[in-house]
Structure formats: C-alpha cells, structure tokens
Design an enzyme around this catalytic site. Structure first.
Site, PDB file in Angstrom:
ATOM      1  N   ILE A 286       0.599  -1.069  -0.179  1.00  0.00           N
ATOM      2  CA  ILE A 286      -0.043  -0.007  -0.138  1.00  0.00           C
ATOM      3  C   ILE A 286       0.960   1.039  -0.046  1.00  0.00           C
ATOM      4  CG2 ILE A 286      -1.940   1.101   1.368  1.00  0.00           C
ATOM      5  CD1 ILE A 286      -2.605  -1.496   2.399  1.00  0.00           C
TER       6      ILE A 286
ATOM      7  N   ASN B 271      -4.475   0.621 -10.938  1.00  0.00           N
ATOM      8  CA  ASN B 271      -3.934  -0.599 -10.415  1.00  0.00           C
ATOM      9  C   ASN B 271      -5.168  -1.603 -11.021  1.00  0.00           C
ATOM     10  OD1 ASN B 271      -3.256  -2.529  -8.435  1.00  0.00           O
ATOM     11  ND2 ASN B 271      -5.049  -2.296  -7.373  1.00  0.00           N
TER      12      ASN B 271
ATOM     13  N   HIS C  29      -7.018  -5.310 -10.329  1.00  0.00           N
ATOM     14  CA  HIS C  29      -7.298  -6.209  -9.360  1.00  0.00           C
ATOM     15  C   HIS C  29      -8.140  -7.495  -9.642  1.00  0.00           C
ATOM     16  CE1 HIS C  29      -8.414  -6.830  -5.117  1.00  0.00           C
ATOM     17  NE2 HIS C  29      -9.547  -7.166  -5.445  1.00  0.00           N
TER      18      HIS C  29
END
Ligand code: GRF
Length: 199
Positions: A93, A106, A108
């Site tokens: 993170i 990002n 995911h």
C-alpha cells in the site's frame, strides 16, 4: 488531440505478466520508462531488463518504517518524471504522497467493490460466487476503492482452484490493463467523482 509519449512507471511485486502485456503492447501511446519493485526476487524485474527498461528495487524490508520505504521509492520513481504510475501486481500500500502526486492505475483480480484486498481470488472462490472478474481502477488513498475504469467478468467453473481461476482472470486483466493504459495515454479518460468517462 492525441498526446503521444506519456512516461509510464510500472510497479511490480511478483511474476509481472501484466507488465509483460504492457511491454508487448504495440501502441500504448506512451513509453514504460521505469519498472520498480519492493523485492529483488520479483520476476517482473527480469522481464523489464530483458525489454531494456530501467529498473529500481527499494526493498520494503530494508527500511525500519513504512513511511521511510514509501518516501525512498517515491524519490526513485520521481527521478523518471512519470505521467502515470501503474500498479501491476504491486502488493504494498502506498501513501497519499503518491496518490496526490500522480495519476495511478491498479489492476485487481475481482469485480470491485466485491473482494478487495490481497486475496481476492481466494476470497471469491471461498464465498462461492459463480462470476468474478477483473477491475482496472484509478488509485486513491483507500485501498481498492478508486474510480473504476474497466471491468470484465470471468465465470467460476466447477473444480476451479485459486490457481486455475486466477490464471483465467489474469488473461482478462492483461487486456483490460493494456486498454486502460492506452486510453489514459491518449487522454481519453475523464474522472468526475466516482465516474470515469471514456471520451
Ligand atoms: C494480478 O492478478 C494482480 O491483479 C494481482 O496480482 C496479480 C499479479 O500478476 N494484484 P502478475 O505479477 O502481473 O503476473
């Protein structure tokens, strides 16, 4: 108007198949100028070097405090003056230092907001969903919660394991990430609150 030549930094922690998909893409509208990692074992670093891309490793474990590590990696990435930072299987993170400074994407391996976190494929399988998928989203300070750029569903098949399901999701992720980065590099993503418009 197409603005070519965006500078892209990609961060990886693992095998780097998503990175590879970007490296092999013909016309992203930008150049991958740096691949960074939080661990020297990340195979993505090998892929980057083979493609002739600069790499930087800032090992998480070499720093006594998370913020020192975060700041050190930030400084190394900033030297490359990226227009976009892509998290491609980066398993740490990052602080507001990053999200307030660069647009970041990002990937995911689930259909957010379902199954956020580091074990999305395992969690989806354990929950018993029949459909999961992949999401590419802008990164905000809150983990896996940023505005969604692209999503695609992947069916869960009888007998699927985490590995078999993740392998099919990754194929989808590769396409979505390539597409999202290309759209960004051609200035075709407009963010309005939680909505991402493809112009
Ligand atoms: C991807 O599924 C990504 O979404 C997740 O970790 C995986 C990384 O795969 N966070 P790779 O390193 O790109 O092969």
């Amino acid at each position: 108007m197409i603005s070519a030549g965006k500078r892209i930094a990609v961060l990886v922690s693992g095998s780097g198949t998503n990175l590879e998909a970007l490296l092999r893409a013909g016309n992203l509208g930008g150049d991958i100028v740096l691949v960074g990692a939080d661990r020297s074992e990340a195979y993505g670093l090998v892929r980057a070097r083979e493609a002739g891309v600069d790499t930087v490793v800032v090992p998480f474990r070499a720093y006594p405090a998370r913020d020192e590590w975060d700041a050190a990696l930030f400084t190394r990435v900033a030297e490359y003056e990226p227009d976009l930072v892509v998290l491609a299987g980066f398993m740490r993170i990052l602080s507001r230092r990053w999200t307030s400074h660069w647009p970041m994407l990002n990937t995911h391996p689930a259909l957010l907001p379902a199954f956020p976190g580091a074990h999305a494929v395992r969690d989806a399988l354990a929950y018993g969903v029949k459909v999961t998928g992949a999401t590419v989203h802008f990164v905000i300070e809150e983990v896996d919660a940023g505005p969604i750029v692209l999503q695609e569903a992947v069916g869960v098949e009888p007998g699927d394991t985490v590995d078999t399901l993740h392998a099919r999701i990754k194929v989808v992720e590769h396409g979505l990430l390539r597409q999202a980065v290309t759209l960004f590099c051609h200035d075709r993503l407009a963010v309005n609150g939680r909505q991402v418009m493809i112009t």
